[in-house]
Design a protein around this motif. Structure first.
Motif, short mmCIF file in Angstrom:
data_model
loop_
_atom_site.label_atom_id
_atom_site.label_comp_id
_atom_site.label_asym_id
_atom_site.label_seq_id
_atom_site.Cartn_x
_atom_site.Cartn_y
_atom_site.Cartn_z
N ARG A 7 45.32 22.49 42.59
CA ARG A 7 45.89 23.82 42.56
C ARG A 7 45.47 24.61 43.82
NH1 ARG A 7 44.05 25.69 37.48
NH2 ARG A 7 41.93 25.94 38.43
N ASP A 8 44.21 24.40 44.45
CA ASP A 8 44.37 25.25 45.72
C ASP A 8 45.00 24.73 46.76
OD1 ASP A 8 42.01 26.48 44.06
OD2 ASP A 8 40.44 25.23 44.88
N ARG A 9 45.21 23.47 46.72
CA ARG A 9 45.89 22.90 48.09
C ARG A 9 47.24 23.47 47.94
NH1 ARG A 9 46.51 17.42 47.27
NH2 ARG A 9 44.26 17.35 47.14
N SER A 10 47.89 23.64 46.76
CA SER A 10 49.35 24.11 46.71
C SER A 10 49.29 25.60 46.84
CB SER A 10 49.69 23.82 45.06
OG SER A 10 49.16 24.59 44.03
N LYS A 11 48.39 26.18 46.55
CA LYS A 11 48.32 27.77 46.74
C LYS A 11 48.43 27.98 48.54
CE LYS A 11 46.02 29.79 43.01
NZ LYS A 11 44.91 30.55 42.65
N ARG A 12 47.70 26.96 49.21
CA ARG A 12 47.80 26.92 50.68
C ARG A 12 49.18 26.55 51.23
NH1 ARG A 12 42.59 23.83 50.84
NH2 ARG A 12 44.14 22.13 50.80
N ASP A 13 49.94 25.87 50.33
CA ASP A 13 51.17 25.45 51.06
C ASP A 13 52.40 26.62 51.03
OD1 ASP A 13 49.96 22.96 51.81
OD2 ASP A 13 50.96 22.04 49.83
N LEU A 14 52.12 27.46 50.11
CA LEU A 14 53.02 28.70 49.78
C LEU A 14 52.98 29.61 50.86
CD1 LEU A 14 52.17 29.56 46.20
CD2 LEU A 14 54.09 28.27 47.02
N PRO A 15 54.27 30.07 51.24
CA PRO A 15 54.20 30.98 52.36
C PRO A 15 53.69 32.34 51.85
CG PRO A 15 56.48 30.94 51.29
CD PRO A 15 55.73 29.78 50.70
N GLU A 16 53.29 33.04 53.02
CA GLU A 16 52.42 34.21 52.50
C GLU A 16 53.43 35.32 52.45
OE1 GLU A 16 49.09 35.47 54.57
OE2 GLU A 16 48.23 33.40 54.97
N VAL A 17 53.47 36.12 51.61
CA VAL A 17 54.41 37.40 51.21
C VAL A 17 53.31 38.46 50.92
CG1 VAL A 17 55.98 38.22 49.82
CG2 VAL A 17 56.01 35.94 50.30
N PRO A 18 53.72 39.68 51.70
CA PRO A 18 52.98 40.89 51.57
C PRO A 18 52.98 41.31 49.88
CG PRO A 18 54.22 40.94 53.56
CD PRO A 18 54.64 39.68 52.79
N GLU A 19 51.92 41.73 49.47
CA GLU A 19 52.12 42.25 48.31
C GLU A 19 53.29 43.31 47.88
OE1 GLU A 19 48.46 43.52 46.09
OE2 GLU A 19 47.37 42.07 47.21
N ASN A 20 53.45 44.51 48.78
CA ASN A 20 54.28 45.21 48.54
C ASN A 20 55.66 44.93 48.73
OD1 ASN A 20 52.20 46.72 47.40
ND2 ASN A 20 51.79 47.63 49.36
N GLU A 21 56.04 43.81 49.33
CA GLU A 21 57.25 43.46 49.67
C GLU A 21 58.03 43.30 48.66
OE1 GLU A 21 59.65 40.26 52.30
OE2 GLU A 21 57.72 40.69 52.77
N LYS A 22 59.33 43.74 48.52
CA LYS A 22 60.22 43.69 47.42
C LYS A 22 61.26 42.59 47.81
CE LYS A 22 59.63 47.97 45.36
NZ LYS A 22 59.00 48.04 44.24
N VAL A 23 61.33 41.76 46.89
CA VAL A 23 62.32 40.57 46.97
C VAL A 23 63.49 41.02 46.17
CG1 VAL A 23 62.59 38.05 46.68
CG2 VAL A 23 60.63 39.23 47.49
N GLU A 24 64.88 40.98 46.52
CA GLU A 24 65.73 41.25 45.54
C GLU A 24 66.60 39.93 45.23
OE1 GLU A 24 69.68 43.72 46.63
OE2 GLU A 24 67.84 44.57 47.11
N TYR A 25 67.00 39.71 44.14
CA TYR A 25 68.03 38.53 43.72
C TYR A 25 69.28 38.74 44.20
CZ TYR A 25 70.03 34.99 40.60
OH TYR A 25 70.48 34.07 40.18
N ALA A 26 69.95 37.68 44.79
CA ALA A 26 71.23 37.71 44.98
C ALA A 26 72.17 36.20 44.34
CB ALA A 26 71.29 37.71 46.54
N GLU A 27 72.83 36.89 43.20
CA GLU A 27 73.51 35.70 42.52
C GLU A 27 74.41 34.75 43.56
OE1 GLU A 27 74.60 33.24 39.68
OE2 GLU A 27 73.34 35.05 39.31
N GLU A 28 74.95 35.32 44.32
CA GLU A 28 75.67 34.46 45.46
C GLU A 28 74.91 33.70 46.27
OE1 GLU A 28 75.06 38.43 47.49
OE2 GLU A 28 75.67 37.47 45.34
#
Length: 57
Positions: A7-28
């Motif tokens: 679990r710890d190793r998999s967390k390190r592999d994730l890209p860092e995303v700032p907490e307040n960054e909004k991510v928008e879903y795009a169907e296309e």
């Protein structure tokens, strides 16, 4: 203990995303996994709404 290490190793592999960054879903731009995740989220939201509605009865 091996489970925690994985679990710890998999967390390190994730890209860092700032907490307040909004991510928008795009169907296309969505792939099959994105669509499945959207369906699961919608089902979970419906279960939560049903639970809230029955709690007030």
């Amino acid at each position: 203990m091996a489970n925690n290490q994985n679990r710890d190793r998999s967390k390190r592999d994730l890209p860092e995303v700032p907490e307040n960054e909004k991510v928008e879903y795009a169907e296309e731009l969505a792939d099959a996994e994105d669509r499945q995740a959207q369906a699961r989220a919608k089902e979970a939201e419906q279960r939560q709404q049903n639970r809230v509605n029955t709690d007030h009865i």
